[in-house]
Design an enzyme around this catalytic site. Structure first.
Site, PDB file in Angstrom:
ATOM      1  CE  LYS A 185      44.094  35.269  42.738  1.00  0.00           C
ATOM      2  NZ  LYS A 185      44.294  36.419  41.790  1.00  0.00           N
TER       3      LYS A 185
ATOM      4  CB  CYS B 280      28.420  41.996  38.663  1.00  0.00           C
ATOM      5  SG  CYS B 280      28.036  42.586  40.297  1.00  0.00           S
TER       6      CYS B 280
ATOM      7  CD  GLU C 266      29.502  40.365  32.970  1.00  0.00           C
ATOM      8  OE1 GLU C 266      30.320  39.419  32.989  1.00  0.00           O
ATOM      9  OE2 GLU C 266      29.030  40.894  33.987  1.00  0.00           O
TER      10      GLU C 266
ATOM     11  CD  GLU D 176      33.762  33.287  30.776  1.00  0.00           C
ATOM     12  OE1 GLU D 176      34.057  34.132  31.651  1.00  0.00           O
ATOM     13  OE2 GLU D 176      32.747  33.384  30.059  1.00  0.00           O
TER      14      GLU D 176
ATOM     15  N   GLY E 147      34.474  30.831  37.268  1.00  0.00           N
ATOM     16  CA  GLY E 147      33.539  30.224  38.227  1.00  0.00           C
ATOM     17  C   GLY E 147      33.356  28.736  37.971  1.00  0.00           C
TER      18      GLY E 147
ATOM     19  CD  GLU F 193      27.413  36.290  44.958  1.00  0.00           C
ATOM     20  OE1 GLU F 193      26.656  36.739  44.081  1.00  0.00           O
ATOM     21  OE2 GLU F 193      26.997  35.760  45.997  1.00  0.00           O
TER      22      GLU F 193
ATOM     23  N   GLY G  71      33.601  36.711  40.212  1.00  0.00           N
ATOM     24  CA  GLY G  71      34.358  36.901  38.983  1.00  0.00           C
ATOM     25  C   GLY G  71      33.545  36.409  37.802  1.00  0.00           C
ATOM     26  CB  SER G  72      34.597  35.685  34.393  1.00  0.00           C
ATOM     27  OG  SER G  72      35.643  34.772  34.652  1.00  0.00           O
TER      28      SER G  72
HETATM   29  P1  NAD Z   1      37.945  36.761  36.542  1.00  0.00           P
HETATM   30  O1  NAD Z   1      37.049  35.585  36.620  1.00  0.00           O
HETATM   31  O2  NAD Z   1      38.833  36.901  35.393  1.00  0.00           O
HETATM   32  O3  NAD Z   1      38.882  36.818  37.824  1.00  0.00           O
HETATM   33  C1  NAD Z   1      38.349  36.796  39.124  1.00  0.00           C
HETATM   34  C2  NAD Z   1      39.391  36.240  40.072  1.00  0.00           C
HETATM   35  O4  NAD Z   1      39.621  34.873  39.742  1.00  0.00           O
HETATM   36  C3  NAD Z   1      40.739  36.942  40.020  1.00  0.00           C
HETATM   37  O5  NAD Z   1      41.251  37.085  41.330  1.00  0.00           O
HETATM   38  C4  NAD Z   1      41.593  35.978  39.208  1.00  0.00           C
HETATM   39  O6  NAD Z   1      42.958  36.046  39.509  1.00  0.00           O
HETATM   40  C5  NAD Z   1      41.020  34.647  39.680  1.00  0.00           C
HETATM   41  N1  NAD Z   1      41.291  33.522  38.776  1.00  0.00           N
HETATM   42  C6  NAD Z   1      41.500  33.558  37.428  1.00  0.00           C
HETATM   43  N2  NAD Z   1      41.751  32.311  36.963  1.00  0.00           N
HETATM   44  C7  NAD Z   1      41.691  31.478  38.029  1.00  0.00           C
HETATM   45  C8  NAD Z   1      41.850  30.063  38.187  1.00  0.00           C
HETATM   46  N3  NAD Z   1      42.144  29.263  37.157  1.00  0.00           N
HETATM   47  N4  NAD Z   1      41.701  29.546  39.432  1.00  0.00           N
HETATM   48  C9  NAD Z   1      41.397  30.331  40.474  1.00  0.00           C
HETATM   49  N5  NAD Z   1      41.265  31.671  40.395  1.00  0.00           N
HETATM   50  C10 NAD Z   1      41.395  32.243  39.177  1.00  0.00           C
HETATM   51  O7  NAD Z   1      36.962  38.012  36.729  1.00  0.00           O
HETATM   52  P2  NAD Z   1      37.346  39.558  36.658  1.00  0.00           P
HETATM   53  O8  NAD Z   1      37.667  39.846  35.227  1.00  0.00           O
HETATM   54  O9  NAD Z   1      38.314  39.884  37.729  1.00  0.00           O
HETATM   55  O10 NAD Z   1      35.960  40.228  37.055  1.00  0.00           O
HETATM   56  C11 NAD Z   1      34.950  40.479  36.134  1.00  0.00           C
HETATM   57  C12 NAD Z   1      33.834  39.465  36.288  1.00  0.00           C
HETATM   58  O11 NAD Z   1      33.379  39.434  37.642  1.00  0.00           O
HETATM   59  C13 NAD Z   1      32.623  39.849  35.475  1.00  0.00           C
HETATM   60  O12 NAD Z   1      32.075  38.716  34.838  1.00  0.00           O
HETATM   61  C14 NAD Z   1      31.660  40.384  36.527  1.00  0.00           C
HETATM   62  O13 NAD Z   1      30.324  40.360  36.179  1.00  0.00           O
HETATM   63  C15 NAD Z   1      31.963  39.527  37.695  1.00  0.00           C
HETATM   64  N6  NAD Z   1      31.513  40.151  38.940  1.00  0.00           N
HETATM   65  C16 NAD Z   1      30.423  39.643  39.589  1.00  0.00           C
HETATM   66  C17 NAD Z   1      29.938  40.237  40.753  1.00  0.00           C
HETATM   67  C18 NAD Z   1      28.729  39.701  41.481  1.00  0.00           C
HETATM   68  O14 NAD Z   1      28.500  40.078  42.625  1.00  0.00           O
HETATM   69  N7  NAD Z   1      27.950  38.840  40.893  1.00  0.00           N
HETATM   70  C19 NAD Z   1      30.589  41.352  41.262  1.00  0.00           C
HETATM   71  C20 NAD Z   1      31.702  41.856  40.569  1.00  0.00           C
HETATM   72  C21 NAD Z   1      32.153  41.231  39.416  1.00  0.00           C
END
Ligand code: NAD
Length: 484
Positions: A183, A292, A388, A239, A241, A258, A236-237
């Site tokens: 996804k 990140c 962040e 929240e 996560g 992550e 992702g974030s």
């Molecule tokens: P996000 O958490 O908003 O979204 C990430 C993914 O989760 C997207 O595909 C989104 O559609 C999906 N998502 C959103 N709500 C969901 C739900 N309720 N259920 C399941 N999936 C859902 O993050 P973002 O804004 O795309 O990315 C930025 C964040 O990612 C930052 O916090 C960044 O630090 C982190 N990040 C971490 C790493 C790492 O390796 N640690 C790498 C890149 C980005």
């Protein structure tokens, strides 16, 4: 870049491109707000079909009968195809994310190719161990473990580095023998569509990779809750996560998370400021700060604050904001209007809380979601130093001795990465030992290498991707006891 060939717009399920039941969504160009294309959006029933296809390919399809060597050959073939299409990947990533085309080509796509090659090499080397244990009830015992693929992996990716991060999830899962439902982030889904085309062209059996686009709260949530998924691999974030971890708990799915970071760069008194400035600045401004591991808390020995501040301000002045396809551009846009507004809100909070702005701080009056490279001098108590931002904003924070530097470095809920700048190896090693982070750089900073474990402590995540740790994270351990 005159013409960019756009990828297909449908879902990719069981080796076929198919329409979605969840409607469509527009993909925006963040450098001017225009619509690039419109993709099909998966609803829960589409996700069901994708998981069924992945289940079938894993449980009884041809994928389950392939040897590790054959999986490795397919992954190497995919690496070749990604390399052949490197410019198209880089162009789609630049268009979709707003990042400089050359960065996408030289960093993201290059590392994606290396990631597929790295894991191709692991595919026939997934093995367990023979473990010496005492006799069992007077009879000798041979105990050994096997590493078996965890099953169907639900992979959910962010928008900041879609080619690279998608390669991390796919390559490690496929090498281990898993199948995947991907996804992609709805803000940057284009490269995943191209990847699906190439997975098909490389000869992977149907159902091994399935791609379902759509909003997180619909498509992502359906994948997360699906009983047919054995593991969730999320970047992702924090929240989201947390939502994923809670959903995974209901059916005891394995999870790799992550998440974000607020990484420190510790600049000791003896550091070579002239040499470190370009890399330290890249760590804050690369991808417009949307990385990140961005080293946004710049902890500087008080005796060097003036030097470091002027060297980093000079680096900021060299940044060129603009069209990602212009070779002179070093910083593109942020991903969308919401992210731009969020970053500007943080900049305003820094000013309101009394931080001194050294350079930047504005959103240029132009189309698209650009923010100037921005540096503050402040304290670790400020919101801009604690949360962040995911934008091109760094805060220089003075410290007086190494103990205070480590205390400040660890005074964050995050624990992804840290950078130490010093010419004193003893100072570097004792600082590294004190840092509660997943990865430490000494005298440099860069993107994760496919051969090295990547992941965070504390709010930065759970588990590791990449390298042997990333491979094993897609396996279960089975123990066999033979009593003879
Ligand atoms: P996000 O958490 O908003 O979204 C990430 C993914 O989760 C997207 O595909 C989104 O559609 C999906 N998502 C959103 N709500 C969901 C739900 N309720 N259920 C399941 N999936 C859902 O993050 P973002 O804004 O795309 O990315 C930025 C964040 O990612 C930052 O916090 C960044 O630090 C982190 N990040 C971490 C790493 C790492 O390796 N640690 C790498 C890149 C980005």
């Amino acid at each position: 870049m005159t013409h960019i060939e756009l990828p297909r717009t449908e879902l990719f399920i069981n080796g076929e491109w198919c329409p979605a039941k969840g409607g469509t969504f527009d993909v925006e160009n963040p450098t001017d707000g225009s619509t690039i294309t419109t993709l099909e959006s998966a609803d829960a029933s589409d996700v069901d079909r994708a998981v069924d296809a992945a289940r079938q390919a894993f449980d009884s399809g041809p994928w389950s009968r392939l040897t590790g060597l054959e999986r490795g050959r397919l992954l190497n073939g995919l690496a070749d195809l990604v390399e052949q299409h490197a410019e198209r990947f880089a162009a789609l990533e630049a268009l979709d994310v707003g990042k400089p085309y050359l960065d996408a080509l030289v960093v993201d796509v290059d590392l994606a190719v290396k990631t597929f090659r790295h894991f191709a090499g692991w595919a026939d080397k997934v093995h367990g161990a023979t473990i010496p244990v005492p006799d069992h009830m007077g009879r000798p015992r041979l105990s050994y473990t096997e590493r078996v693929p965890v099953g169907v992996v639900g992979a959910i990716t962010p928008w900041n580095a879609p080619t690279m991060i998608t390669s991390w999830k796919l390559a490690s899962a496929l090498a281990a023998g898993c199948t995947v439902v991907l996804k992609p982030a709805e803000d940057a889904p284009l490269v995943s569509q191209l990847l699906a085309e190439l997975v098909d062209a490389a000869g992977f059996p149907p159902g091994v990779l399935n791609v379902v686009n759509g909003p997180g709260h619909v498509t992502g949530a359906a994948l997360t809750a699906h009983p047919g998924v054995d593991k969730l691999s999320f970047t992702g974030s924090p929240e989201v996560g947390r939502l994923i971890a809670r959903a995974a708990a209901d059916s005891f799915k394995a999870v790799t998370l992550e998440l974000g970071g607020k990484s420190p760069q510790i600049i000791f008194a003896d550091a070579d400021v002239e040499a470190l400035a370009p890399v330290a600045a890249t760590s804050v401004f690369a991808n417009s700060g949307q990385t990140c591991a961005a080293g946004t808390r710049i902890l500087v020995h008080r005796s060097r604050v003036d030097d470091v501040t002027s060297a980093l301000a000079e680096q900021a002045s060299r940044q060129r904001l603009g069209d990602p396809f212009d070779a002179a551009t070093t910083m593109g846009s942020l991903i969308n209007a919401g992210q731009r507004d969020r970053v500007m809100g943080y900049i305003e909070s820094g000013l309101a809380e009394g931080a001194e702005v050294v350079t930047g701080g504005r959103a240029p009056a132009r189309a698209g979601y650009f923010v100037e490279p921005t540096l503050f001098v402040g304290t670790n108590e400020l919101r801009i130093a604690r949360q962040e931002i995911f934008g091109p904003v760094g805060t220089i924070i003075p410290f007086d001795d190494p103990e205070e530097a480590i205390r400040l470095a660890n005074a964050t809920e995050y624990g992804l990465a840290a950078v130490i700048w010093t010419r004193d190896i003893n100072a570097a090693m004792s600082a590294a030992r004190g840092l509660k982070v997943g990865a430490v750089w000494v005298n440099s900073w860069g993107a994760p290498d496919p051969g090295l474990p990547w992941g965070g402590m504390k709010t930065s995540g759970v588990g590791r991707e990449l390298g042997l740790s990333g491979l094993l994270a897609n396996t279960e351990e089975r123990l066999v006891n033979i009593v003879y």
